[in-house]
Design a protein around this motif. Structure first.
Motif, PDB file in Angstrom:
ATOM      1  N   HIS A  86      15.060  -3.346  63.909  1.00  8.89           N
ATOM      2  CA  HIS A  86      15.761  -2.070  63.810  1.00  8.89           C
ATOM      3  C   HIS A  86      15.714  -1.309  65.127  1.00  8.89           C
ATOM      4  N   ARG A 110      23.259   3.398  55.839  1.00  3.06           N
ATOM      5  CA  ARG A 110      22.056   2.715  55.394  1.00  3.06           C
ATOM      6  C   ARG A 110      22.271   1.207  55.420  1.00  3.06           C
ATOM      7  N   ASP A 111      21.151   0.476  55.499  1.00  7.69           N
ATOM      8  CA  ASP A 111      21.215  -0.972  55.712  1.00  7.69           C
ATOM      9  C   ASP A 111      22.120  -1.678  54.718  1.00  7.69           C
ATOM     10  N   LEU A 169      10.735   3.693  47.683  1.00 10.82           N
ATOM     11  CA  LEU A 169      11.074   3.431  49.085  1.00 10.82           C
ATOM     12  C   LEU A 169      12.375   2.644  49.170  1.00 10.82           C
ATOM     13  N   ALA A 172      15.575   4.569  48.428  1.00 11.23           N
ATOM     14  CA  ALA A 172      16.024   5.335  49.590  1.00 11.23           C
ATOM     15  C   ALA A 172      16.551   4.426  50.691  1.00 11.23           C
ATOM     16  N   ASP A 173      16.483   3.092  50.490  1.00  9.80           N
ATOM     17  CA  ASP A 173      16.944   2.104  51.465  1.00  9.80           C
ATOM     18  C   ASP A 173      16.248   2.297  52.812  1.00  9.80           C
ATOM     19  N   VAL A 174      14.913   2.422  52.742  1.00  6.56           N
ATOM     20  CA  VAL A 174      14.117   2.665  53.951  1.00  6.56           C
ATOM     21  C   VAL A 174      13.365   1.412  54.362  1.00  6.56           C
ATOM     22  N   GLY A 175      12.648   0.772  53.433  1.00  5.48           N
ATOM     23  CA  GLY A 175      11.847  -0.396  53.761  1.00  5.48           C
ATOM     24  C   GLY A 175      11.375  -1.093  52.508  1.00  5.48           C
ATOM     25  N   GLU A 189       6.782   1.270  55.190  1.00  5.38           N
ATOM     26  CA  GLU A 189       7.561   0.618  56.243  1.00  5.38           C
ATOM     27  C   GLU A 189       8.857   1.368  56.502  1.00  5.38           C
ATOM     28  N   ALA A 190       9.146   1.589  57.773  1.00  9.18           N
ATOM     29  CA  ALA A 190      10.429   2.169  58.186  1.00  9.18           C
ATOM     30  C   ALA A 190      11.011   1.277  59.276  1.00  9.18           C
ATOM     31  N   VAL A 191      11.526   1.859  60.355  1.00 10.89           N
ATOM     32  CA  VAL A 191      12.199   1.043  61.374  1.00 10.89           C
ATOM     33  C   VAL A 191      11.233   0.184  62.171  1.00 10.89           C
ATOM     34  N   LYS A 216      14.289  -4.208  47.420  1.00  8.88           N
ATOM     35  CA  LYS A 216      14.820  -2.912  47.020  1.00  8.88           C
ATOM     36  C   LYS A 216      15.495  -3.054  45.652  1.00  8.88           C
TER      37      LYS A 216
END
Length: 274
Positions: A86, A110-111, A169, A172-175, A189-191, A216
């Motif tokens: 990322h 978002r991813d 998490l 929210a499509d973060v990790g 976990e994030a970027v 997810k």
């Protein structure tokens, strides 16, 4: 469900980093398919060239170049295998007119939304994006206790908490990774990716942390499945983390024999959670 083999005997591979592109290429070749690969500079291991029939190098964001490579080779199906950092995607991307075309239609960056839009754009040009696990079902994590000591009651509670938080998490499509210890959530976990999330959680909570990875909610199985391998355990050993809980049936195990052996040798519990 597995996709039928392409009738023309060719399969496309959009390769990122890690071992998954190699696993996919070998599995496709074992089925008698010619692998036409596109690799990302700074991400994909150059050794992939020896595993495929043709290899084109691109930078992150060069959508038109990928599509031209596939169309000129007569590729009708392709899989995305391996991650793209990322951080590098933010700093090193070179979006072309194809990427601009896709981005201009997006309401969310978002991813999942981005990857689905990419897949739809490829399909509009005659290339269907399939799940890499259509060819790699044997590398998915099985359920149950896989290696290492049996979980304690406290660890079981940490796994349950990590899975609960991982759902939020993922919504929210973060990790996909959560680090927990003694009922406290230490890192999400994030970027930065899984390894750095584990390091951060371990430094905050000390030895004994529990690492949870899961898909997810409503994950599109064509993209970004969670993965774990010996490298994951190396990072866990750095900070003294003691449990790795993976979503069974939806997490890719990279070099599973080495992963199980490393877990046994290091005293890390490895479990697949349905």
């Amino acid at each position: 469900m597995e996709s039928s083999a392409p009738p023309d005997g060719k399969i496309g591979l959009i390769a990122g980093n890690g071992q998954l592109p190699f696993l996919f290429a070998r599995a496709a070749r074992a089925r008698g398919l010619e692998v036409i690969a596109v690799a990302h500079k700074g991400e994909t291991d150059p050794a992939l060239a020896s595993e495929v029939g043709a290899l084109t190098w691109v930078r992150v964001g060069q959508v038109n170049r990928i599509q031209k490579a596939f169309i000129s080779a007569g590729v009708k199906q392709a899989a995305m295998a391996g991650g793209i950092s990322h951080v590098k995607a933010l700093t090193d991307a070179r979006p072309d007119l194809g990427a601009v075309r896709i981005i201009s239609r997006l309401r969310s960056f978002r991813d999942d939304a981005l990857l689905r839009a990419v897949a739809a754009d490829f399909e509009s040009r005659g290339v269907t994006i399939i799940a890499p696990t259509d060819y790699l079902g044997e590398v998915l994590c099985p359920p149950g206790h896989l290696a290492g000591p049996v979980l304690s009651e406290a660890q079981e509670k940490d796994v349950a908490l990590g899975r609960e938080v991982a759902v939020l998490l993922g919504q929210a499509d973060v990790g996909q990774t959560v680090v927990v210890h003694q009922g406290h959530v230490l890192a999400l976990e994030a970027v930065e990716g899984t390894d750095e999330a584990i390091r951060r959680g371990g430094k905050l909570g000390g030895a004994g942390a529990v690492v949870v990875k899961r898909c997810k909610p409503h994950q599109d199985l064509r993209f970004d499945l969670p993965a774990a391998g010996p490298r994951t355990l190396e990072v866990m050993n750095e900070v003294g983390a003691k449990v790795l809980a993976l979503e069974a049936g939806r997490t890719v195990l990279l070099d599973a024999p080495a992963l199980f052996a490393a877990a046994k040798d290091s005293g890390i519990t490895l479990i697949g959670v349905p």
